[in-house]
Design an enzyme around this catalytic site. Sequence first.
Site, short mmCIF file in Angstrom:
data_model
loop_
_atom_site.label_atom_id
_atom_site.label_comp_id
_atom_site.label_asym_id
_atom_site.label_seq_id
_atom_site.Cartn_x
_atom_site.Cartn_y
_atom_site.Cartn_z
N TYR A 84 13.16 6.29 -6.78
CA TYR A 84 14.10 6.01 -5.70
C TYR A 84 15.18 7.09 -5.67
CZ TYR A 84 17.58 4.26 -9.05
OH TYR A 84 18.50 4.15 -10.07
N CYS A 85 15.92 7.13 -4.56
CA CYS A 85 17.03 8.07 -4.40
C CYS A 85 18.06 7.45 -3.46
CB CYS A 85 16.54 9.42 -3.89
SG CYS A 85 15.84 9.37 -2.22
N ARG A 86 18.86 8.25 -2.80
CA ARG A 86 19.88 7.71 -1.90
C ARG A 86 19.27 7.13 -0.63
NH1 ARG A 86 22.21 9.47 2.45
NH2 ARG A 86 21.47 11.58 2.19
#
Length: 119
Positions: free
Chosen positions: A80-82
């Site tokens: 996941y990321c932003r």
Amino acid sequence: MFRAIVVFCVGVVLSACGSDNNTGELALSAVQDGALLVDVRTAEEFATGHLPGAINIPHGEIVEGIAALDLPQSSDIVLYCRSGNRSGIATASLSAAGFTKAVNAGAYSALKPVWDAGG
């Protein structure tokens, strides 16, 4: 090279779909079942908050970082990321490197409430 481009494009398209609640619930379930949880944001972003149990490997270093963990290419990996964009790129990079079970879980902001409720 063509395969890498196709995998990259599929990852980018899927990243746009990776932030709904169902995806978050599936990601949480996978992590509870032993999947490795990887936050692919920068170290600075990771330090401001991350999901419990996540390790930080910036997306540009994902293949080398996962390889350093000496994991089998069949390992379950949730990224996941932003926003889901960088995790989509990282997922595509891992797929191109032969990792068969890397998935893009999407955005931290969409995953956090799911983790808070179920973790």
